[in-house]
Write a protein that holds these residues in place. Structure first.
Motif, PDB file in Angstrom:
ATOM      1  N   ALA C 189     -41.450  54.932 -22.158  1.00  0.00           N
ATOM      2  CA  ALA C 189     -42.461  53.859 -22.064  1.00  0.00           C
ATOM      3  C   ALA C 189     -41.761  52.527 -21.913  1.00  0.00           C
ATOM      4  CB  ALA C 189     -43.333  53.866 -23.313  1.00  0.00           C
ATOM      5  N   PRO C 190     -42.418  51.562 -21.268  1.00  0.00           N
ATOM      6  CA  PRO C 190     -41.823  50.230 -21.193  1.00  0.00           C
ATOM      7  C   PRO C 190     -41.768  49.615 -22.594  1.00  0.00           C
ATOM      8  CG  PRO C 190     -43.759  50.414 -19.786  1.00  0.00           C
ATOM      9  CD  PRO C 190     -43.707  51.637 -20.603  1.00  0.00           C
ATOM     10  N   ALA C 191     -40.883  48.685 -22.790  1.00  0.00           N
ATOM     11  CA  ALA C 191     -40.757  48.070 -24.112  1.00  0.00           C
ATOM     12  C   ALA C 191     -42.039  47.317 -24.444  1.00  0.00           C
ATOM     13  CB  ALA C 191     -39.563  47.102 -24.102  1.00  0.00           C
ATOM     14  N   GLY C 192     -42.450  47.418 -25.727  1.00  0.00           N
ATOM     15  CA  GLY C 192     -43.567  46.620 -26.235  1.00  0.00           C
ATOM     16  C   GLY C 192     -44.939  47.084 -25.816  1.00  0.00           C
ATOM     17  N   VAL C 193     -45.166  48.400 -25.623  1.00  0.00           N
ATOM     18  CA  VAL C 193     -46.523  48.869 -25.309  1.00  0.00           C
ATOM     19  C   VAL C 193     -47.130  49.646 -26.482  1.00  0.00           C
ATOM     20  CG1 VAL C 193     -46.235  48.953 -22.810  1.00  0.00           C
ATOM     21  CG2 VAL C 193     -45.627  50.946 -24.194  1.00  0.00           C
ATOM     22  N   GLY C 194     -46.476  49.614 -27.618  1.00  0.00           N
ATOM     23  CA  GLY C 194     -47.045  50.232 -28.807  1.00  0.00           C
ATOM     24  C   GLY C 194     -46.689  51.672 -28.998  1.00  0.00           C
ATOM     25  N   CYS C 195     -45.654  52.158 -28.380  1.00  0.00           N
ATOM     26  CA  CYS C 195     -45.252  53.553 -28.560  1.00  0.00           C
ATOM     27  C   CYS C 195     -44.159  53.690 -29.628  1.00  0.00           C
ATOM     28  CB  CYS C 195     -44.738  54.143 -27.249  1.00  0.00           C
ATOM     29  SG  CYS C 195     -46.061  54.480 -26.093  1.00  0.00           S
ATOM     30  N   GLN C 196     -43.702  52.552 -30.159  1.00  0.00           N
ATOM     31  CA  GLN C 196     -42.605  52.629 -31.118  1.00  0.00           C
ATOM     32  C   GLN C 196     -43.005  53.447 -32.347  1.00  0.00           C
ATOM     33  OE1 GLN C 196     -43.502  50.026 -29.446  1.00  0.00           O
ATOM     34  NE2 GLN C 196     -41.695  48.964 -28.629  1.00  0.00           N
ATOM     35  N   ASN C 197     -44.338  53.402 -32.674  1.00  0.00           N
ATOM     36  CA  ASN C 197     -44.798  54.143 -33.857  1.00  0.00           C
ATOM     37  C   ASN C 197     -44.671  55.652 -33.660  1.00  0.00           C
ATOM     38  OD1 ASN C 197     -45.512  51.649 -34.701  1.00  0.00           O
ATOM     39  ND2 ASN C 197     -47.693  51.888 -34.157  1.00  0.00           N
ATOM     40  N   LEU C 198     -44.664  56.059 -32.415  1.00  0.00           N
ATOM     41  CA  LEU C 198     -44.657  57.506 -32.143  1.00  0.00           C
ATOM     42  C   LEU C 198     -43.259  58.113 -32.270  1.00  0.00           C
ATOM     43  CD1 LEU C 198     -46.975  57.571 -28.997  1.00  0.00           C
ATOM     44  CD2 LEU C 198     -47.565  58.254 -31.315  1.00  0.00           C
ATOM     45  N   ALA C 199     -42.199  57.302 -32.103  1.00  0.00           N
ATOM     46  CA  ALA C 199     -40.847  57.858 -32.104  1.00  0.00           C
ATOM     47  C   ALA C 199     -39.871  56.936 -32.815  1.00  0.00           C
ATOM     48  CB  ALA C 199     -40.386  58.068 -30.664  1.00  0.00           C
ATOM     49  N   PRO C 200     -39.168  57.484 -33.795  1.00  0.00           N
ATOM     50  CA  PRO C 200     -38.234  56.648 -34.537  1.00  0.00           C
ATOM     51  C   PRO C 200     -36.933  56.374 -33.759  1.00  0.00           C
ATOM     52  CG  PRO C 200     -38.331  58.856 -35.482  1.00  0.00           C
ATOM     53  CD  PRO C 200     -39.314  58.830 -34.381  1.00  0.00           C
ATOM     54  N   LEU C 201     -36.478  57.330 -32.899  1.00  0.00           N
ATOM     55  CA  LEU C 201     -35.219  57.131 -32.183  1.00  0.00           C
ATOM     56  C   LEU C 201     -35.499  56.398 -30.881  1.00  0.00           C
ATOM     57  CD1 LEU C 201     -33.670  60.695 -32.512  1.00  0.00           C
ATOM     58  CD2 LEU C 201     -32.892  58.633 -33.651  1.00  0.00           C
ATOM     59  N   VAL C 202     -34.827  55.337 -30.618  1.00  0.00           N
ATOM     60  CA  VAL C 202     -35.102  54.560 -29.401  1.00  0.00           C
ATOM     61  C   VAL C 202     -33.837  54.471 -28.555  1.00  0.00           C
ATOM     62  CG1 VAL C 202     -35.833  52.336 -28.485  1.00  0.00           C
ATOM     63  CG2 VAL C 202     -36.858  53.218 -30.590  1.00  0.00           C
TER      64      VAL C 202
END
Lengths: 343, 207, 210
Positions: C189-202
């Motif tokens: 996903a592009p940065a800052g679209v709210g998917c960070q909550n779904l995955a801890p490893l980036v």
């Protein structure tokens, strides 16, 4: 696999497929065998029914292309590590539909009050060359079905009135007696059947002449009880074409409808039987090329024969030709199942 | 290079399709399934033949009979047409002017001549032609060629014993009698034979 | 849980033609783990997805990926004339699960169970019999997710899964991801679209390392 086959078959049939097939079969039966309306021809019925296979070829191309547009190749690549499930399912679905249509073609014959043709004979004009008074040569235009006979009307008027029964021999030394006032029947030997040429000699000095315009080839005409076998032959003809369609569309990665056209063209060429006179005549480049292409393909036109003159080709296909044709089909199916590496 | 290969393959297949389609369009050979079209057309031709018969359209009978023969290889319709045109239409029962009757007889006979070598069973046509020429054309034209051609057709028919499907021992025996007759007497023998047949036919129809 | 990583790549370089698109990249995902690949437009996210799915070859580096991969593409294609039910049945027929053991009846039962589970998990039961062409964009995105999830892949790749999802759809997605205990999940996903909550490893494609 079962769902794949059923799914593809359902897509092939569409919403109206079964209804149209039923209507087409019953119409074909009426046109062919109805006591008042029909033309009492099994070959005619066979011709209408074989259209089902042609329609399925084109429909298969169309459905394959639609699936391609709907993202099936990606799903196949992700889900089927070997890549054979989808092509096999497509082949099986089409083959089963073809067989189903052919079997369904038997239904009206048992249910409708039709006048079905029984075993009979068909007559064909024969080209006759009188090489000299001693040799009559008959060109039968290719292989001839077994059980065929040559029918000759012989003019005895220049001979001796005392001799009204004389032997006529072929170049192998076989002889049959001809009687004045009767059609002379010459049963063709296996060699003559295969060569499509007969050379006969009347006794020397007997003064016998053959009426050339009346020379005929008599071919046994299969009765309706052989319809299942004839449809089986049609199936053998069309299955390799189907496999080739899948190979072109999948392995060749060409537009599937174009692949269907290509296969239809190939099938037309294989089913075509060029008249032998074509080879003698001064031909255009196009016709010569067609002839060359045709000669490069297995001679299995007898499998696909239909129409009013179908009996002329029935049973003329040799086993090696059938085996070669089926081998080509198997090879095509293997190619269709072979997954090409990602670019 | 890998990316180009499929396009080349498409091109090859497209050229193949184009070549064969051109051949099909120019009727160098026939496409798969064309027999079904041919069957449907021959069925329609048979219907038109029946219509022509009902309307007494004699030339239509001949043309549709010939078209049916070329599409199906079946000559029964053309045989019937030749009989209708040459024999029935030129007969006294049609109350035609003699020149009309002669025209119809000759049209029937010419149709028989031109299709004899392509009719699948030409033997009954020979017999019909003999009757047309001897019993219809010759009495109207007094042309000896008509008589000679008619008797020649009859001798050919007798040589076949009537053909494979109508084989008759009477015809076969008749041909052997014909061969045993002196050369000069053979035309007379054939004439007698023909008139005997006609008498037999009219007797059969009276019954 | 297996000790070996499900997905691993080291020094992975991806190119389109002669132009390098992404890399060198490093990532390792174990079963049950979730990773997020983020980056700006044109940073090579989709190319990475295609490489992991085996649809293009990496230029260099080492890539270890499982045989069974579920892919949820950003712009999915569907057979619009088929119903979800019929489509999923056929997809299950394509394989992707271990069919080496068990009778035909067991396989069939297991397929049916899996199909019902997928429809239930993504809230597609009510629309399962309708042709896909009649479904809205949101429903199709759910269908897209269910399709990727179907047949229990070892690795599930989601390419911008939040697209067109309403809050209910996002909730269904979160629930579905939580239920995957044996599956590694890679979200792109592009940065800052709210998917960070779904995955801890980036994995940030501009940095190239977790």
């Amino acid at each position: 696999m079962k769902f794949l086959v059923l799914g593809f078959a359902r897509e092939m049939l569409g919403r109206w497929g079964l209804l149209l097939l039923t209507a087409a079969i019953f119409t074909a039966a009426q046109l062919s065998f109805d006591a008042q309306l029909g033309d009492a021809s099994l070959g005619s019925y066979l011709a209408y029914i074989s259209l089902w296979a042609v329609v399925l070829l084109f429909r298969c191309g169309w459905v394959l292309q639609r699936r391609r547009a709907a993202g099936w190749p990606l799903e196949e690549q992700l889900r089927d590590p070997h890549g054979y499930r989808a092509p096999l399912a497509e082949f099986l679905a089409c083959a089963l539909l073809m067989a189903f249509g052919f079997l369904a073609a038997l239904v009206p014959l048992g249910t409708l009050p039709l006048e079905l043709p029984q075993d009979d004979v068909a007559l064909y004009p024969v080209r006759c060359q009188i090489e000299n008074d001693q040799t009559w040569v008959f060109e039968l235009e290719g292989r001839v079905p077994s059980g065929s006979e040559l029918l000759l009307t012989i003019d005895w008027s220049a001979g001796s009135p005392a001799k009204q029964e004389l032997p006529i021999t072929n170049h192998a030394g076989n002889a049959h007696n001809a009687t004045a006032g009767e059609i002379f029947h010459w049963p063709l030997s296996p060699a003559e059947l295969a060569a499509g040429r007969v050379s006969l000699s009347p006794p020397m000095g007997a003064g016998l002449r053959v009426f050339q315009p009346l020379a005929r080839l008599q071919v046994p005409r299969p009765g309706v009880h052989l319809l299942l076998r004839l449809l089986g032959a049609q199936l053998l003809f069309f299955l390799p074409l189907l496999a080739l369609l899948l190979a072109l569309a999948r392995f060749g990665r060409i537009h599937a409808s174009l692949a269907a056209w290509a296969v239809f063209c190939l099938g037309s060429l294989v089913a075509y039987r060029p008249p032998p006179r074509l080879a003698d005549a001064g031909l255009g480049l196009l016709a010569k090329t067609v002839l060359l292409c045709k000669q490069a393909l297995p001679a299995v036109e007898g499998l696909a024969t239909s129409g009013h003159r179908f009996e002329r080709l029935v049973g003329t296909t040799t086993l090696p030709a059938i085996a070669l044709w089926l081998m080509l089909g198997t090879l095509a199916l293997l190619l269709a199942c072979k997954r090409r590496k990602p670019r | 290079m890998n990316a180009i290969k499929p396009h080349i393959f498409t091109l090859v297949v497209a050229i193949w399709v184009g070549f064969v389609s051109l051949c099909l369009l120019l009727q160098t050979f026939t496409p798969l399934g064309s027999e079904a079209t041919n069957s449907a057309r021959s069925w329609w031709t048979a219907r038109r033949f029946q219509q022509a018969d009902a309307e007494q359209d004699l030339l239509g009978l001949r043309d549709f009979g010939a078209a049916y023969l070329s599409r199906t290889g079946d000559g029964t319709l053309l045989d019937f047409a030749i009989y209708q045109i040459g024999f029935s239409a030129s007969g006294p029962s049609m109350f035609r002017h003699p020149s009309d009757a002669l025209d119809w007889a000759l049209i029937g006979s010419e149709a028989g001549d031109s299709y004899l070598s392509v009719l699948p069973a030409p033997w009954p046509t020979l017999q019909t032609q003999a009757h047309i020429l001897v019993e219809r054309a010759f009495p109207l034209s007094h042309n000896p060629a008509h008589l000679a051609n008619g008797l020649e057709a009859l001798s050919q028919w007798m040589a076949s014993g009537g053909g494979p499907n109508q084989a008759s021992s009477l015809t076969s025996a008749g041909y052997r009698e014909f061969l045993a007759t002196a050369l000069d007497d053979r035309p007379t023998y054939l004439l007698l034979r023909l008139s005997g047949e006609s008498a037999l036919e009219s007797h059969e129809s009276d019954r | 849980m297996s000790a070996n990583p499900i997905l691993q790549f080291e020094q992975l370089v991806l190119s389109r033609g002669k132009q390098r698109v992404a890399g060198p990249l490093d990532l390792s995902l174990m079963a049950g783990e979730r990773g997020l690949v983020s980056g700006a437009n044109g940073s090579g996210k989709t190319t990475l997805v295609l490489a992991i799915a085996g649809l293009i070859k990496p230029t260099s580096g080492r890539l270890e990926r499982p045989a069974r991969i579920g892919l949820v593409p950003q712009e999915p294609d569907f057979p619009l004339h088929l119903s979800c039910h019929s489509y999923f049945q056929q997809l299950l027929g394509l394989g992707g699960r271990d069919h080496s053991s068990g009778s035909t009846t067991n396989k069939s039962t297991s397929s049916n169970q899996q199909l019902s589970q997928a429809l239930q998990l993504f809230g597609l039961e009510d629309v399962a019999k309708r042709p896909i062409g009649e479904l809205s964009r949101g429903w199709r995105q759910r269908l897209n997710l269910a399709r990727g999830w179907l047949s229990e892949p070892s690795l599930l790749i989601l390419d911008e899964p939040q697209t067109a999802l309403d809050p209910d759809g996002m909730a269904a997605l979160t629930a579905a991801l939580a239920s995957l205990r044996q599956t590694a999940v890679l979200i792109v996903a592009p940065a800052g679209v709210g998917c960070q909550n779904l995955a801890p490893l980036v994995l940030d494609l501009s940095g190239g390392r977790v």
